[in-house]
Write a protein that holds these residues in place. Sequence first.
Motif, mmCIF file in Angstrom:
data_model
loop_
_atom_site.group_PDB
_atom_site.id
_atom_site.type_symbol
_atom_site.label_atom_id
_atom_site.label_comp_id
_atom_site.label_asym_id
_atom_site.label_seq_id
_atom_site.Cartn_x
_atom_site.Cartn_y
_atom_site.Cartn_z
ATOM 1 N N ARG A 39 -13.141 6.593 3.652
ATOM 2 C CA ARG A 39 -13.131 7.590 2.733
ATOM 3 C C ARG A 39 -13.067 8.780 4.007
ATOM 4 N NH1 ARG A 39 -15.636 9.135 -2.148
ATOM 5 N NH2 ARG A 39 -15.593 6.836 -2.508
ATOM 6 N N GLU A 40 -12.352 9.863 3.778
ATOM 7 C CA GLU A 40 -12.389 11.059 4.694
ATOM 8 C C GLU A 40 -12.575 12.089 3.791
ATOM 9 O OE1 GLU A 40 -12.310 13.166 8.125
ATOM 10 O OE2 GLU A 40 -12.461 11.164 8.045
ATOM 11 N N THR A 57 0.949 -1.295 0.064
ATOM 12 C CA THR A 57 -0.019 0.100 -0.126
ATOM 13 C C THR A 57 0.998 1.305 0.053
ATOM 14 O OG1 THR A 57 -1.865 -1.195 1.147
ATOM 15 C CG2 THR A 57 -1.694 1.169 1.104
ATOM 16 N N ARG A 58 0.453 2.086 -0.897
ATOM 17 C CA ARG A 58 1.243 3.267 -0.955
ATOM 18 C C ARG A 58 0.169 4.604 -1.063
ATOM 19 N NH1 ARG A 58 2.314 1.240 -6.447
ATOM 20 N NH2 ARG A 58 1.331 2.446 -7.778
ATOM 21 N N LEU A 59 0.494 5.686 -0.696
ATOM 22 C CA LEU A 59 -0.149 6.998 -0.968
ATOM 23 C C LEU A 59 0.201 7.497 -2.345
ATOM 24 C CD1 LEU A 59 -1.823 9.193 0.075
ATOM 25 C CD2 LEU A 59 0.221 10.490 0.844
ATOM 26 N N ILE A 60 -1.099 7.702 -2.935
ATOM 27 C CA ILE A 60 -1.051 8.393 -4.439
ATOM 28 C C ILE A 60 -1.593 9.876 -4.239
ATOM 29 C CG2 ILE A 60 -1.574 8.173 -6.623
ATOM 30 C CD1 ILE A 60 -1.859 5.146 -6.565
ATOM 31 N N LEU A 61 -0.811 10.820 -4.730
ATOM 32 C CA LEU A 61 -1.445 12.113 -4.796
ATOM 33 C C LEU A 61 -1.944 12.144 -6.102
ATOM 34 C CD1 LEU A 61 -1.956 14.979 -3.954
ATOM 35 C CD2 LEU A 61 0.482 15.559 -4.980
ATOM 36 N N ALA A 62 -3.392 12.202 -6.360
ATOM 37 C CA ALA A 62 -4.046 12.430 -7.592
ATOM 38 C C ALA A 62 -3.966 13.851 -8.184
ATOM 39 C CB ALA A 62 -5.559 12.099 -7.275
ATOM 40 N N SER A 63 -2.828 14.242 -8.386
ATOM 41 C CA SER A 63 -2.838 15.535 -9.070
ATOM 42 C C SER A 63 -1.108 15.553 -9.453
ATOM 43 C CB SER A 63 -2.802 16.678 -7.726
ATOM 44 O OG SER A 63 -2.495 17.849 -8.139
ATOM 45 N N GLN A 64 -1.131 16.603 -10.474
ATOM 46 C CA GLN A 64 0.142 17.015 -11.017
ATOM 47 C C GLN A 64 0.402 18.438 -10.544
ATOM 48 O OE1 GLN A 64 2.173 15.280 -12.735
ATOM 49 N NE2 GLN A 64 0.984 13.549 -12.538
ATOM 50 N N PHE A 115 -5.095 6.934 8.047
ATOM 51 C CA PHE A 115 -5.148 5.888 7.247
ATOM 52 C C PHE A 115 -3.803 5.049 7.305
ATOM 53 C CE2 PHE A 115 -8.366 8.417 5.371
ATOM 54 C CZ PHE A 115 -8.995 7.647 4.758
ATOM 55 N N GLY A 116 -2.897 5.267 8.124
ATOM 56 C CA GLY A 116 -1.595 4.596 8.372
ATOM 57 C C GLY A 116 -0.484 5.147 7.541
ATOM 58 N N VAL A 117 -0.434 6.384 6.925
ATOM 59 C CA VAL A 117 0.688 7.150 6.287
ATOM 60 C C VAL A 117 0.948 8.177 7.230
ATOM 61 C CG1 VAL A 117 1.088 8.513 4.273
ATOM 62 C CG2 VAL A 117 -0.670 6.706 4.189
ATOM 63 N N ASN A 118 2.061 7.979 7.657
ATOM 64 C CA ASN A 118 3.206 8.938 8.592
ATOM 65 C C ASN A 118 3.948 9.911 7.903
ATOM 66 O OD1 ASN A 118 1.452 8.397 11.193
ATOM 67 N ND2 ASN A 118 2.497 6.334 10.738
ATOM 68 N N TRP A 119 4.053 10.891 8.392
ATOM 69 C CA TRP A 119 5.528 11.588 7.897
ATOM 70 C C TRP A 119 6.585 11.095 8.423
ATOM 71 C CZ3 TRP A 119 8.495 14.417 11.265
ATOM 72 C CH2 TRP A 119 7.859 14.517 12.549
ATOM 73 N N GLN A 120 7.784 11.355 7.816
ATOM 74 C CA GLN A 120 9.037 10.818 8.034
ATOM 75 C C GLN A 120 10.007 11.793 8.434
ATOM 76 O OE1 GLN A 120 9.806 8.151 4.893
ATOM 77 N NE2 GLN A 120 8.188 6.564 5.315
ATOM 78 N N ALA A 121 10.886 11.513 9.537
ATOM 79 C CA ALA A 121 11.905 12.462 9.704
ATOM 80 C C ALA A 121 13.155 12.268 8.738
ATOM 81 C CB ALA A 121 12.483 12.402 11.188
ATOM 82 N N ARG A 148 -2.530 14.753 9.445
ATOM 83 C CA ARG A 148 -3.477 13.941 10.506
ATOM 84 C C ARG A 148 -4.382 13.121 10.092
ATOM 85 N NH1 ARG A 148 -0.811 17.954 12.190
ATOM 86 N NH2 ARG A 148 -0.111 18.530 14.471
ATOM 87 N N VAL A 149 -5.155 13.552 9.003
ATOM 88 C CA VAL A 149 -5.972 12.479 8.336
ATOM 89 C C VAL A 149 -5.396 11.490 7.554
ATOM 90 C CG1 VAL A 149 -7.775 12.180 6.330
ATOM 91 C CG2 VAL A 149 -7.908 14.291 7.828
ATOM 92 N N LEU A 150 -4.037 11.567 6.997
ATOM 93 C CA LEU A 150 -3.456 10.510 6.671
ATOM 94 C C LEU A 150 -2.972 9.626 7.727
ATOM 95 C CD1 LEU A 150 -1.373 12.511 3.995
ATOM 96 C CD2 LEU A 150 -3.097 10.982 3.282
ATOM 97 N N LYS A 151 -2.608 10.093 8.612
ATOM 98 C CA LYS A 151 -1.992 9.218 9.787
ATOM 99 C C LYS A 151 -3.310 8.406 10.115
ATOM 100 C CE LYS A 151 -0.140 9.477 14.429
ATOM 101 N NZ LYS A 151 0.278 10.291 15.583
#
Length: 190
Positions: free
Chosen positions: A114-115, A2-9, A184-190, A179-182
């Motif tokens: 969905r959020e 699973t990965r995050l996809i940004l639906a935008s260019q 969904f299990g997607v966290n920012w990384q240092a 915070r919403v992505l969190k």
Amino acid sequence: MTRLILASQSPRRKELLEQAHVPFQTISSDIEEWTDPALSPGELVVSLAEQKAEAVFRKHPENIVLGSDTVVAIGSEVLGKPADGDDARSMLRKLSGTSHSVYTGVAVIADGKRETFYEKSDVYFYPLTDEEIDAYIRSGEPFDKAGSYGIQGLGAVLVERISGDYFAIVGLPLARTVRVLKEFGVNWQA
């Protein structure tokens, strides 16, 4: 995986996610946006964000998809991206010396989850002369931006002040999105 996809260019949305150290890839939704004139500006940006996210999610259902859209509104009048220089000039004259609202909608979609939300920020412009408007149009910056300006670029010189989330005006309410992505299990990384 699973990965995050940004639906935008959008380069601005990409830069903001990169700034937050959120791992993602981009896939443009390439959809013809459907709008309902009965929708409020907030409802409109959420609808457009969902349309983008859903289009990419249909092709990549094993992933988490983030869609976003931004519009500028003066009252109930929505100002999208300008069609040409005359359209940009007309929009900038409307914004001159007054306040307007910037709405950015966000949709995050994953399998079974969905959020959606939007942020509204108010922007106050200095009064602008025709010469200032023409110079800004000659810069080329207004042409791919809602309301014909970009606060993160040269358009910053047009803005007297803001009330709200600066990053939402740029194109993605970053702190709330992270915070919403969190969730969904997607966290920012240092």
